[in-house]
Design a protein around this motif. Structure first.
Motif, PDB file in Angstrom:
ATOM      1  N   GLN A 178       0.814  -1.235  -0.129  1.00  0.00           N
ATOM      2  CA  GLN A 178      -0.070  -0.064  -0.057  1.00  0.00           C
ATOM      3  C   GLN A 178       0.839   1.295   0.060  1.00  0.00           C
ATOM      4  O   GLN A 178       1.824   1.297   0.640  1.00  0.00           O
ATOM      5  N   HIS A 231      -2.398   6.659   1.658  1.00  0.00           N
ATOM      6  CA  HIS A 231      -3.046   6.033   2.837  1.00  0.00           C
ATOM      7  C   HIS A 231      -3.202   7.098   4.227  1.00  0.00           C
ATOM      8  O   HIS A 231      -4.222   7.301   4.519  1.00  0.00           O
ATOM      9  N   TYR A 238      -7.620  -5.527  -3.896  1.00  0.00           N
ATOM     10  CA  TYR A 238      -6.711  -6.540  -3.597  1.00  0.00           C
ATOM     11  C   TYR A 238      -7.173  -8.050  -3.722  1.00  0.00           C
ATOM     12  O   TYR A 238      -6.602  -8.635  -4.246  1.00  0.00           O
TER      13      TYR A 238
END
Length: 267
Positions: A69, A74, A93
């Motif tokens: 990630q 994020h 994912y």
């Protein structure tokens, strides 16, 4: 002010039945922002459906395979739309890993550098992992107080056993290439400068093989992992019927009787 990239975050190339998907964010160690995940998913769907593609290679550019990630994105999402962080598991994912693991053709990981988090999980979902000598794997999830995703709980214990999987997840560290090979995470360790050539050799061999049979074998193995003997035998029977009516099987039998080498078309 936003800037546009000159190349897409995932580059897809085709040659002689081999489709190569290259994660192409070397400046970010091929970390997975939303655009990269969506582009990768689209590319996987394309090659899975393309009958002219006989084998798929997944690799990275620069010094990393994929570090999972994108934590810069994020952090922004944590402040603006935290729910989007967890939707990505179902939207990106999970389908990425399912396509890698179940498409009707073999998938080879060319691990050119560190593979961490979801990046490691993507490699584990592949059939074969050729790993550069300087590369390694890191199950980094608990290091940032997250559970594992991208099929890690399914693939990792099947590769190294439950006890070792727990150790690698609870005490994340970079597992160097040779140790990864010893544990069963790597199919083969290759000198850095020879990785591309070695994977090209393997891919060419697979691309000339019986593609439907390869797909049936990987599906049968995946099915048996979650089913009993009786169900697995029935699934094998179904796959035998499917491959037994293929052009490749007929060609192989004819070549055997003629004492010749079969030529497979993937059909």
């Amino acid at each position: 002010m936003s800037t546009q990239r000159s190349t897409p975050p995932v580059v897809l190339t085709h040659q002689d039945g081999v489709a190569t998907l290259t994660l192409s964010r070397p400046e970010a160690m091929n970390s997975l922002d939303v655009l990269t995940k969506e582009t990768l998913l689209d590319a996987l769907r394309e090659v899975a459906a393309d009958l002219d593609v006989r084998v798929v290679v997944l690799t990275g550019s620069g010094r990393a395979f994929c570090v999972g990630q994108d934590l810069k994105e994020h952090v922004g999402l944590l402040e603006q739309d935290p729910a989007a962080l967890w939707r990505t598991v179902a939207e990106h994912y999970n389908p990425v890993v399912e396509l890698i693991a179940t498409m009707d053709k073999p998938v080879v990981a060319a691990v050119n550098g560190v593979a961490a988090g979801a990046g490691a999980a993507f490699a584990f979902a592949c059939d074969l992992r050729y790993v550069a000598a300087s590369a390694g794997f890191n199950l980094a999830f608990t290091g940032i107080a997250l559970s594992c995703d991208s099929g890690t709980s399914w693939s990792l214990p099947r590769l190294v056993g439950t006890a070792k999987a727990k150790e690698l997840l609870l005490f994340p560290r970079t597992v160097p290439a040779q140790e990864a090979h010893d544990l069963g995470l790597a199919t083969e360790v290759v000198p850095d400068g020879e990785l591309a050539g070695r994977v090209a050799e393997v891919a060419a061999t697979l691309a000339a093989g019986p593609t439907l049979a390869y797909g049936a074998v990987r599906r049968s193995l995946a099915f048996s992992a979650g089913h009993g003997l009786g169900e697995s035998l029935a699934f094998e029977e179904e796959q035998m019927r499917r491959t037994g009516t293929s052009e490749d099987h007929r060609s192989a039998v004819a070549a055997f009787l003629a004492k010749d080498r079969p030529v497979f078309t993937g059909r």
